[in-house]
Design a protein around this motif. Structure first.
Motif, PDB file in Angstrom:
ATOM      1  N   GLN A 113     -13.324   4.245   5.478  1.00 48.68           N
ATOM      2  CA  GLN A 113     -12.509   3.293   6.230  1.00 48.68           C
ATOM      3  C   GLN A 113     -11.559   2.498   5.322  1.00 48.68           C
ATOM      4  O   GLN A 113     -10.472   2.111   5.742  1.00 48.68           O
ATOM      5  N   ASN A 114     -11.963   2.244   4.091  1.00 47.76           N
ATOM      6  CA  ASN A 114     -11.128   1.473   3.167  1.00 47.76           C
ATOM      7  C   ASN A 114     -10.045   2.311   2.507  1.00 47.76           C
ATOM      8  O   ASN A 114      -9.156   1.769   1.852  1.00 47.76           O
ATOM      9  N   ASP A 115     -10.116   3.604   2.649  1.00 49.87           N
ATOM     10  CA  ASP A 115      -9.125   4.483   2.022  1.00 49.87           C
ATOM     11  C   ASP A 115      -7.824   4.429   2.819  1.00 49.87           C
ATOM     12  O   ASP A 115      -7.813   4.612   4.033  1.00 49.87           O
ATOM     13  N   ARG A 116      -6.675   4.206   2.148  1.00 52.58           N
ATOM     14  CA  ARG A 116      -5.370   4.146   2.835  1.00 52.58           C
ATOM     15  C   ARG A 116      -4.280   4.571   1.870  1.00 52.58           C
ATOM     16  O   ARG A 116      -4.437   4.477   0.656  1.00 52.58           O
ATOM     17  N   PHE A 117      -3.174   5.080   2.453  1.00 50.12           N
ATOM     18  CA  PHE A 117      -1.991   5.351   1.622  1.00 50.12           C
ATOM     19  C   PHE A 117      -0.766   5.155   2.506  1.00 50.12           C
ATOM     20  O   PHE A 117      -0.828   5.232   3.745  1.00 50.12           O
ATOM     21  N   ILE A 118       0.372   4.901   1.869  1.00 54.34           N
ATOM     22  CA  ILE A 118       1.596   4.497   2.568  1.00 54.34           C
ATOM     23  C   ILE A 118       2.470   5.727   2.796  1.00 54.34           C
ATOM     24  O   ILE A 118       2.672   6.535   1.897  1.00 54.34           O
ATOM     25  N   VAL A 119       2.985   5.840   4.014  1.00 53.06           N
ATOM     26  CA  VAL A 119       3.894   6.920   4.387  1.00 53.06           C
ATOM     27  C   VAL A 119       5.208   6.293   4.819  1.00 53.06           C
ATOM     28  O   VAL A 119       5.230   5.407   5.691  1.00 53.06           O
ATOM     29  N   SER A 120       6.308   6.736   4.235  1.00 52.38           N
ATOM     30  CA  SER A 120       7.633   6.221   4.622  1.00 52.38           C
ATOM     31  C   SER A 120       8.350   7.248   5.475  1.00 52.38           C
ATOM     32  O   SER A 120       7.948   8.417   5.541  1.00 52.38           O
ATOM     33  N   SER A 121       9.424   6.820   6.101  1.00 51.28           N
ATOM     34  CA  SER A 121      10.192   7.737   6.969  1.00 51.28           C
ATOM     35  C   SER A 121      10.871   8.833   6.177  1.00 51.28           C
ATOM     36  O   SER A 121      11.314   9.840   6.741  1.00 51.28           O
ATOM     37  N   ASN A 122      10.952   8.675   4.859  1.00 51.41           N
ATOM     38  CA  ASN A 122      11.626   9.683   4.029  1.00 51.41           C
ATOM     39  C   ASN A 122      10.661  10.776   3.542  1.00 51.41           C
ATOM     40  O   ASN A 122      11.104  11.748   2.932  1.00 51.41           O
TER      41      ASN A 122
END
Length: 594
Positions: free
Chosen positions: A552-561
């Motif tokens: 649940q604590n795992d996350r990463f950022i995705v951009s529109s590019n």
């Protein structure tokens, strides 16, 4: 074509269409002679090769020609050449010429003595010199001739098989060929006789029997009988040969050849043949005779009752062995076979019991044949399942104490008769170990069987209640020591309250203490096991929760590019998904990703 000596200084003079030859003293005129006449002339001069060359020149294409005159000349040429080679004792070349003709097969075979029937031989029409040569043929010539004839017979045998529908008297032709071939083999290649007889053949039984008998080829004679379906004659011959002392016939002495023959029978009257020709083997070779009745290809097809009656009429002891072999080796376990086997064993045990005298032995360890027979009886009662236990019980006499057997039979009758088994084990045989083994074996069938064992020791029913009054056994009496032992050792397989409620008021405190101590000890053990399991489950639960928190604590950022790994387009503002390895895809591209 002719040759003429002209001497020196001869000259050729041609006048128009006429040709002359002149010498100092003679003048010859040469004429052109017809080729057909020359072929006949060369044939008379035994110039067969040159005659054949000229004969081929009489037609445009000898390979495809169907000119009857040409074919007749060629046939006559080959026949004359064959006769000539025959007279020169060049038999292979003679046969080669005959193969080029349509001369009757029996005519060719008749050139060699002792192959055809007398009536057929007398019908053959040969030139005088050929008839004389046949009569004067020596043993050496005969051997060479037979060897040359083998190739001819094999060739004609193939032709006859391929042209079977087109030839007249086909059966007679086949018989002549196969009979002659067998006689040729007998003289030069006796080992090939069997191979001829084992396949489909048309050998004359009468002629081949005579030839094989005179040559003492008895094994081949038996094969001949078998190929012709003359089983009775074969078996009679085998019986006659069984006691022969001729060293050369060692393979046919004794019972083995007859046993093999009877085992391999496949005719419609197999049983009648076995019944008729097995008696002497049962009588003289009892250790081998059962092989006849237990062949894999016939054992299940033979009439069981008739086989038993036949064996019993000669050697009754073998009937028991036959039944045992059916059950043990061939797994033929019908109700009839199993019942007969048990009935026979019970009769044997009862008969020998009176001869054994009084004694205390473990079942199956009694002296002599009694122990052997009783051991078999106990074994088959355990392993066989098709017999009816109540029918077998009625066969056991009351005067013979076969209590172990009775216990096994009562166990086969179902849970309603388990108490009878327990009564026998507990109060007649008095074997606690067997009683407890019985309970372990049938616990899944009757969950209250240990409680029945407890009651059987503490409060046994009367023989009348159990239905055992007809047997000469004493009335059972309580055995509190055994009852306490059952409570202590097997309380897990009983309702504890029922087991405790059955305790009589006068039970010694020491026994009660022993029982309660076992119960408390077992309860404590179960408690500790449950606590340990609880701790293990708690630890597993904590591990799962820890892994869930990490996920649940795992996350990463995705951009529109960022780009979709499937279509390679920017993700933009579309719905997206990502995999554990952090690959980003359009939600709509997921099915394509597979």
């Amino acid at each position: 074509v002719s040759t003429q000596s002209t001497g020196p200084r001869a000259k050729f003079i041609s006048l128009g269409t006429r040709l002359f030859v002149a010498s100092t003293s003679h003048i010859w005129e040469l004429f052109l002679t017809d080729r057909v006449y020359q072929v006949d002339a060369l044939t008379k001069l035994k110039q067969f090769e040159l005659a054949e060359v000229l004969n081929r020149m009489t037609v445009p294409d000898y390979r495809t020609s169907r000119d009857p005159n040409y074919l007749a000349r060629q046939r006559r040429l080959n026949v004359e050449a064959a006769y000539h080679e025959y007279l020169q004792k060049r038999y292979e070349k003679s046969i080669a010429h005959f193969l080029k003709t349509d001369v009757a097969i029996d005519h060719v075979i008749g050139l060699f003595p002792d192959l055809l029937r007398t009536d057929l031989q007398e019908k053959q029409d040969y030139p005088a010199e050929i008839s004389s040569a046949i009569k004067l043929m020596t043993s050496s010539d005969k051997s060479k001739g037979y060897e040359a004839l083998e190739a001819y017979l094999l060739d004609k045998r193939r032709d006859v098989m391929s042209l079977e529908k087109e030839l007249k008297n086909i059966d007679m032709v086949k018989t002549i060929i196969d009979t002659s071939l067998l006689k040729c083999y007998l003289l030069n290649k006796p080992k090939l006789v069997a191979s001829l007889l084992r396949v489909e053949n048309h050998c004359s039984l009468k002629m081949c029997k005579k030839a094989l008998d005179s040559s003492k080829r008895y094994e081949d004679l038996i094969t001949l009988y078998m190929s012709k379906g003359r089983h009775e004659e074969a078996l009679e011959k085998l019986k006659a040969l069984a006691n022969m002392q001729n060293v050369q016939m060692h393979d046919l002495r004794g019972p083995d050849p007859t046993i093999r023959y009877l085992r391999e029978l496949k005719s419609g009257n197999t049983w009648e043949l076995i019944k008729q020709h097995s008696g002497w083997i049962i009588e003289l070779h009892p250790d081998r005779c059962l092989e006849i009745f237990t062949a894999p290809n016939t054992v299940s097809n033979l009439p069981y009752r008739e086989v038993v009656a036949h064996i019993s009429s000669i050697n009754p002891a073998l009937a028991l062995q036959y039944r045992e072999r059916l059950v043990e080796v061939h797994n033929i376990r019908t109700e009839e076979v199993e019942t007969d086997l048990l009935k026979t064993l019970i009769a044997e045990v009862v008969q020998k019991w009176s001869l054994a005298g009084q004694g205390s032995w473990e079942p199956g360890s009694e002296p002599g044949l009694l122990g052997e027979m009783r051991g078999k009886l106990l074994h088959y009662l355990e392993v066989m399942t098709k017999y009816k236990a109540d029918d077998i019980l009625r066969l056991i006499p009351t005067a013979v104490p076969l209590f172990h057997e009775q216990a096994i039979l009562y166990s086969r009758l179902g849970p309603n008769d388990y108490e009878k088994c327990l009564a026998i084990y507990c109060h007649v045989i008095k074997d606690r170990e067997r009683a407890e083994e019985f309970c372990r074996k049938f616990y899944e069938t009757d969950k209250k069987i240990y409680y029945k064992l407890l009651k059987m020791y503490q409060d046994p029913p009367s023989l009348e209640t159990l239905g055992l009054s007809r047997f000469n056994i004493p009335q059972p009496f309580p055995n509190m020591e055994a009852a306490i032992a059952v409570r202590v050792q097997h309380f897990r397989h009983m309702d504890k309250q029922e087991a405790l409620a059955l305790l009589p008021p006068e039970t010694p405190l020491a026994d009660v203490s022993r029982l309660l101590g076992a119960l408390i000890k077992d309860t404590t053990r179960h408690k500790r096991q449950n606590q340990m399991l609880k701790s293990l489950h708690l630890f597993d639960n904590l591990q799962v929760k820890s892994k869930m928190m990490e996920a649940q604590n795992d996350r990463f950022i995705v951009s529109s590019n960022d780009h979709c790994t499937v279509c390679n387009k920017k993700v933009g503002a579309a719905a997206i998904a990502f995999y554990p390895d952090r690959r980003v895809v359009h939600y709509g591209c997921m099915p394509q990703e597979g």
